[in-house]
Design a protein around this motif. Structure first.
Motif, PDB file in Angstrom:
ATOM      1  N   PRO A   1       0.835  -1.203   0.000  1.00  0.00           N
ATOM      2  CA  PRO A   1       0.000   0.000   0.000  1.00  0.00           C
ATOM      3  C   PRO A   1       0.869   1.253   0.000  1.00  0.00           C
ATOM      4  O   PRO A   1       1.993   1.235   0.522  1.00  0.00           O
ATOM      5  N   PRO A   2       0.397   2.346  -0.589  1.00  0.00           N
ATOM      6  CA  PRO A   2       1.151   3.602  -0.522  1.00  0.00           C
ATOM      7  C   PRO A   2       1.468   3.942   0.936  1.00  0.00           C
ATOM      8  O   PRO A   2       0.610   3.813   1.816  1.00  0.00           O
ATOM      9  N   THR A   3       2.675   4.375   1.184  1.00  0.00           N
ATOM     10  CA  THR A   3       3.107   4.552   2.568  1.00  0.00           C
ATOM     11  C   THR A   3       2.369   5.689   3.270  1.00  0.00           C
ATOM     12  O   THR A   3       2.122   5.612   4.478  1.00  0.00           O
TER      13      THR A   3
ATOM     14  N   ILE B   1      17.409   7.412   3.062  1.00  0.00           N
ATOM     15  CA  ILE B   1      17.200   7.520   4.507  1.00  0.00           C
ATOM     16  C   ILE B   1      16.855   8.953   4.893  1.00  0.00           C
ATOM     17  O   ILE B   1      15.958   9.191   5.715  1.00  0.00           O
ATOM     18  N   GLU B   2      17.530   9.915   4.291  1.00  0.00           N
ATOM     19  CA  GLU B   2      17.238  11.321   4.578  1.00  0.00           C
ATOM     20  C   GLU B   2      15.802  11.668   4.195  1.00  0.00           C
ATOM     21  O   GLU B   2      15.081  12.343   4.947  1.00  0.00           O
TER      22      GLU B   2
ATOM     23  N   ARG C   1      10.133  12.845   5.724  1.00  0.00           N
ATOM     24  CA  ARG C   1       8.704  12.665   5.482  1.00  0.00           C
ATOM     25  C   ARG C   1       7.991  11.973   6.645  1.00  0.00           C
ATOM     26  O   ARG C   1       6.839  12.294   6.966  1.00  0.00           O
ATOM     27  N   TYR C   2       8.677  11.021   7.299  1.00  0.00           N
ATOM     28  CA  TYR C   2       7.998  10.187   8.292  1.00  0.00           C
ATOM     29  C   TYR C   2       8.633  10.207   9.685  1.00  0.00           C
ATOM     30  O   TYR C   2       8.134   9.536  10.590  1.00  0.00           O
ATOM     31  N   GLY C   3       9.712  10.959   9.853  1.00  0.00           N
ATOM     32  CA  GLY C   3      10.421  10.935  11.132  1.00  0.00           C
ATOM     33  C   GLY C   3       9.568  11.301  12.326  1.00  0.00           C
ATOM     34  O   GLY C   3       9.773  10.781  13.428  1.00  0.00           O
ATOM     35  N   GLY C   4       8.595  12.183  12.136  1.00  0.00           N
ATOM     36  CA  GLY C   4       7.722  12.575  13.236  1.00  0.00           C
ATOM     37  C   GLY C   4       6.522  11.677  13.416  1.00  0.00           C
ATOM     38  O   GLY C   4       5.784  11.810  14.400  1.00  0.00           O
ATOM     39  N   LYS C   5       6.308  10.757  12.480  1.00  0.00           N
ATOM     40  CA  LYS C   5       5.132   9.881  12.525  1.00  0.00           C
ATOM     41  C   LYS C   5       5.487   8.429  12.826  1.00  0.00           C
ATOM     42  O   LYS C   5       4.745   7.737  13.523  1.00  0.00           O
TER      43      LYS C   5
END
Length: 444
Positions: free
Chosen positions: A124-126, A170-171, A176-180
Motif C-alpha cells: 500500500p502507498p506509505t 534515509i534522509e 517525510r515520516y520521522g515525526g510519525k
C-alpha cells in the motif's frame, strides 16, 4: 504417525514443560506486564474524599500486538477491505508498514508515497498506511531502511554510488515520516541471504560493514527518540545459538560497543516446513522447547535493549485435516504468545500475514493467516482475541480509604475511569505505564 501423534510430538515439551517453566510464565506476566497505580482524591477544601468508587476499564495495551499492514485497501471488494480493517483494529495496536526499496522507488526518483499511485500487490502507498495507523490509534512501524534483497534493479553496481543513494533514501524517509514513524527496522536480514541469492545487486557491491553504516546514517537523520532495530530470521536467532557466541548476538553487541544507536532486536518466527520435521528427535523440534525459547530470549535480553518478535507465521499445516490443523495453529499461538509476553525485555509480538492466501510467493500455501481467505475468523484469531482482550485485560473497581487513597492493579495500558463520590460522578481517561510513577491526585 497419525495426525494426533504428529501434533503431540511437536508440542510435547510445551504440553509437559520441565519444572518451573509454567510458574515462570505466570509469575513474569504478572511482574512485567502488570503494575500498581494510585489515586489520591480530595475535595475543594483539600480534605480526603473517603469511600469514593473508582471503576477502571482497559481500552488499550501498552504492550504492542500487531501484524503487517500489507493488504490495506488491496482487496478487490470494499466489503473485504472493510472486514480486513475491522479485524485488524480489534486485536492489534501496531502495524508493520512496507518501505521496501524496490516497490517504494521502482524508478529513480519516482516514489510511491502518495495515495494516488498505481497499485502494487501487498505494498500500500506509505502515506495511506501511516495515516491510517495514526487515525486509528495504531503505532506504525517502518519495515525497512535497508535490506540487501528487495532493492531496485536500477541501483548502480558501485559501492560508493550505492551508499550515496542509500543516504538520500534515509534522509527522505526521515524528513517525510520521522515525526510519525518512531520504530524502524533499520537493517533487515543481513545474515539471511547467501551470496548466490542476490540477483538484483551483486554481493560485492554492498559494503562489508554496511550494517553499522546504515545505523550511523539513520542516526544522522532520524529524531533521537526513534527506535532503530536490527531484524533477522528465526533460523539465525534460534538455530545457530551459542549464548555469547551466537552470530546475531555478536553483531548486536558489536554495534552497541561501536556506538551505534541500536534500539531494539527483531526476531522473526516463520515455522514453514513439514510438521514431521518438527517432532521429538527431529531437526526443527528445538523451536518448540520452552527452555530453548527462554535461553535465546534471555541471552538477547542481556544486551539491555527491547526485543521484538517481528514476523510470526504459524501455518495451518496441510498434512493435517483442516479442522485439526486450525485448532493446532491456535494451540501453538497460545503456547508461544504466553512465553514471549512474559519475557521482561519483550515489547512487541507481530503476526505476519493476517489473512490466508496473502503471503509472499509459495508461503501462501501454508495458510498461516489468523483469518481465512474470505475473512472468516479462524480459531487462532479467536485465541488471540481471548488473550489480548480478555485474559490479559483489566476491569476493576476500588474504593478510597480514610486518607482518600485508592491503590489499583492492572495490565499496563490506557483506561476509561469513572469516579463516583456521593452525588458527584466524573469520567476521564487514565493510563498505567511500565515507565511511569502512576500516581494521580484529583480535586473533586
Amino acid at each position: 504417525m497419525n495426525p494426533k501423534e504428529r501434533m503431540d510430538s511437536v508440542t510435547r515439551d510445551m504440553d509437559h514443560p520441565r519444572g518451573g517453566i509454567e510458574e515462570r510464565i505466570e509469575l513474569d506476566i504478572r511482574r512485567h506486564r502488570k503494575g500498581w497505580g494510585r489515586f489520591v482524591l480530595s475535595d475543594a477544601e483539600g480534605k480526603p474524599v473517603r469511600n469514593a468508587r473508582l471503576k477502571f476499564k482497559q481500552t488499550k495495551h501498552e504492550f504492542l500486538f500487531g501484524s503487517n499492514l500489507f493488504k490495506l485497501r488491496d482487496f478487490p471488494a470494499k466489503e473485504q477491505n472493510d472486514a480486513y480493517e475491522a479485524l485488524f483494529k480489534k486485536v492489534f495496536n501496531i502495524a508493520t508498514v512496507p518501505f521496501y526499496w524496490d516497490t517504494l522507488e521502482p524508478q529513480p526518483g519516482k516514489f510511491r508515497y502518495s495515495r494516488n499511485v498505481p497499485p502494487i500487490a501487498r505494498r500500500p502507498p506509505t502515506d495511506l498506511a501511516v495515516d491510517w495507523c495514526l487515525e486509528n490509534g495504531i503505532r506504525p512501524k517502518g519495515h525497512w531502511l535497508f535490506c540487501d534483497n528487495f532493492v531496485p534493479a536500477w541501483l548502480p553496481k558501485n559501492s560508493k554510488e550505492l551508499m550515496i543513494l542509500l543516504e538520500k533514501r534515509i534522509e527522505q524517509l526521515a524528513e517525510r515520516y520521522g515525526g510519525k514513524v518512531t520504530l524502524w527496522d533499520a537493517v533487515n536480514e543481513a545474515f539471511s541471504y547467501p551470496r548466490w541469492f542476490h540477483k538484483t545487486i551483486p554481493w560485492s557491491v554492498v559494503p562489508q560493514d554496511y550494517v553499522y553504516q546504515v545505523f550511523k546514517l539513520a542516526e544522522k537523520y532520524f529524531p533521537n527518540y526513534t527506535e532503530l532495530c536490527y531484524n533477522d530470521g528465526n533460523h539465525i536467532a534460534f538455530q545457530p545459538f551459542h549464548y555469547d557466541n551466537s552470530p546475531m548476538y555478536l553483531l548486536c553487541r558489536s554495534l552497541l560497543d561501536r556506538g551505534a544507536r541500536l534500539g531494539g532486536i527483531g526476531i522473526q518466527f516463520h515455522m514453514y516446513g513439514k510438521l514431521e520435521d518438527m517432532g521429538v528427535g527431529k531437526g526443527g523440534h528445538f523451536y518448540f522447547d520452552p527452555v530453548h525459547q527462554f535461553n535465546v530470549l534471555d541471552q538477547y535480553a542481556r544486551l539491555g535493549i527491547p526485543i521484538h518478535i517481528t514476523e510470526i507465521s504459524l501455518p495451518t499445516y496441510p498434512e493435517l485435516p483442516r479442522k485439526a490443523a486450525e485448532e493446532f495453529q491456535a494451540k501453538l499461538l497460545w503456547h508461544f504468545f504466553r512465553i514471549w509476553f512474559s519475557q521482561e525485555k519483550m515489547e512487541s509480538i507481530v503476526w505476519w500475514n493476517l489473512c490466508d492466501k496473502t503471503a509472499y510467493g509459495s508461503e501462501s500455501d501454508y495458510d498461516a493467516g489468523l483469518v481465512g481467505k474470505d475473512m472468516e475468523e479462524k480459531p487462532a484469531y479467536r485465541m488471540l482475541d481471548r488473550l489480548v482482550n480478555h485474559e490479559w485485560h483489566t476491569e476493576c473497581t476500588v474504593a478510597t480509604d480514610e486518607n482518600g487513597v485508592a491503590d489499583w492493579n492492572g495490565f499496563y495500558g490506557d483506561y476509561d475511569l469513572e469516579i463516583t463520590a456521593g452525588r458527584t460522578k466524573l469520567k476521564r481517561k487514565t493510563s498505567l505505564s511500565k515507565h511511569s510513577y502512576n500516581e494521580e491526585r484529583i480535586s473533586l
